[in-house]
Motif scaffolding. Sequence first.
Motif, PDB file in Angstrom:
ATOM      1  N   THR B  98      13.526  14.717  18.374  1.00 28.68           N
ATOM      2  CA  THR B  98      14.069  15.097  19.674  1.00 28.68           C
ATOM      3  C   THR B  98      14.320  16.598  19.736  1.00 28.68           C
ATOM      4  N   CYS B 100      16.738  17.651  21.816  1.00 31.05           N
ATOM      5  CA  CYS B 100      18.104  17.770  22.314  1.00 31.05           C
ATOM      6  C   CYS B 100      18.971  18.452  21.270  1.00 31.05           C
ATOM      7  N   ALA B 105      23.662  15.137  24.529  1.00 33.42           N
ATOM      8  CA  ALA B 105      22.272  14.996  24.970  1.00 33.42           C
ATOM      9  C   ALA B 105      21.546  13.993  24.096  1.00 33.42           C
ATOM     10  N   LYS B 106      21.838  14.024  22.782  1.00 33.78           N
ATOM     11  CA  LYS B 106      21.196  13.058  21.885  1.00 33.78           C
ATOM     12  C   LYS B 106      21.616  11.644  22.236  1.00 33.78           C
ATOM     13  N   ASP B 148      12.702  12.733  26.683  1.00 37.48           N
ATOM     14  CA  ASP B 148      13.418  13.694  25.856  1.00 37.48           C
ATOM     15  C   ASP B 148      13.707  14.965  26.635  1.00 37.48           C
ATOM     16  N   SER B 151      16.247  14.321  29.540  1.00 41.45           N
ATOM     17  CA  SER B 151      17.650  14.154  29.163  1.00 41.45           C
ATOM     18  C   SER B 151      18.222  15.455  28.620  1.00 41.45           C
ATOM     19  N   ALA B 152      17.385  16.260  27.923  1.00 39.41           N
ATOM     20  CA  ALA B 152      17.871  17.557  27.443  1.00 39.41           C
ATOM     21  C   ALA B 152      18.202  18.451  28.623  1.00 39.41           C
ATOM     22  N   ASP B 156      21.988  19.409  28.585  1.00 38.66           N
ATOM     23  CA  ASP B 156      22.157  20.722  27.981  1.00 38.66           C
ATOM     24  C   ASP B 156      21.988  21.860  28.976  1.00 38.66           C
TER      25      ASP B 156
END
Lengths: 123, 162, 98
Positions: B98, B100, B105-106, B148, B151-152, B156
């Motif tokens: 990932t 992140c 975020a993870k 990935d 969501s990052a 973030d």
Amino acid sequence: MAEFLTDIQGIWEIVRFPLGALMCLAGALLCLVGTVGVLRFPDIYTRLHAASITDTSGAALVLIGMMLLSPGWLIVAKLFAICVFLFLTSPAASHALANAAHTAGVQPIIGRVGSSDADGEDA
Amino acid sequence: MAYFLGLVIALVAFWLGMSGHNTPLILSLGGVSVALTCILAYRLDIIDREGSPYVRLFGFLAYFPWLAKEIVKANVTVIRACLKADLDIAPALVKVKTICKSDLAKVTFANSITLTPGTVTVEIEGDKLLVHGLYEQDAQPEAFAEMDQRSARAIDGKGAAA
Amino acid sequence: MIAAALIAILIGMALLMLRAFIGPTLYDRILAVNSFGTKTVLALGLLGFVMKRPEFLDIAITYALINFVSTIAILKFFRYRSFQVPLVRRGSGGNADG
């Protein structure tokens, strides 16, 4: 304009009950499909996938259907709280289960599972 | 302080949404329970970026429709696998890396993977995730790249998804 | 039609009990019980609508909370054989932001 809005509201008041009941029924049938998957799949990791059908689409459809049926905004708020809570916790529980099984050394079945040895592991 | 205010607002909204009574006694009881919860959260030392991530709510709200679409698509696949007369699945374990950075975020990425039927995050070690997939061809590391990145970006901020 | 949905969920719960009884490993049983809890939440909500008493939803919320906590607690117990072990993240130095 106001009349048009009243018309829309009237139609909505009539339509939402069958629509909500239909969504409830669809969600319940999806829950049943997930259960069938839990019974059929060969090992714990694949069963988790089947159980997550119940947790996501089944629960969401039933809860949205109940939101359409609900008599007041308070009920909608409660259903929304249940929905958010299920969506937050079900992946956490699934991950905890998978992680615990993996840590305990339960080996997943890897590779293609045919119909011949489908129920070789359980029952 | 902003996190504390966010917690108070969320708790008050939750109380009003659950109770629905407006008598002074019930409202004061609600105030007491909100204050008690805040004191407990302060003593647990969880009023920080992770404890009340309301600042990221807008990024998450933008992320959720895409996730819902993915969930529906994956659901169709798994339902078909459940109902097929002969069992035809190819489970696989894959390692996914990932991009992140933060823990939140993870968590979002791993939860998104788990929430999508057909894939479950089994283990997280640093920035590597062990993912169990129902179909080998659907659970390749490339299949998770977009999730990935999204969501990052949602958690973030803009600069993270390089 | 809501009653039909309720019956479908109840049939699903009955089938899940089968998995909980025959499940070969411990984790199959826990999975069945967890899924059973999710279905119970939905069944409680639907039961409230069938009986025209939406107050059942409060019980459903409580059940959802208890279901999650009990799943995690059972898993923790069977991993450490005790409830007294603190859960610490591996390699965490206390920096929560990561």
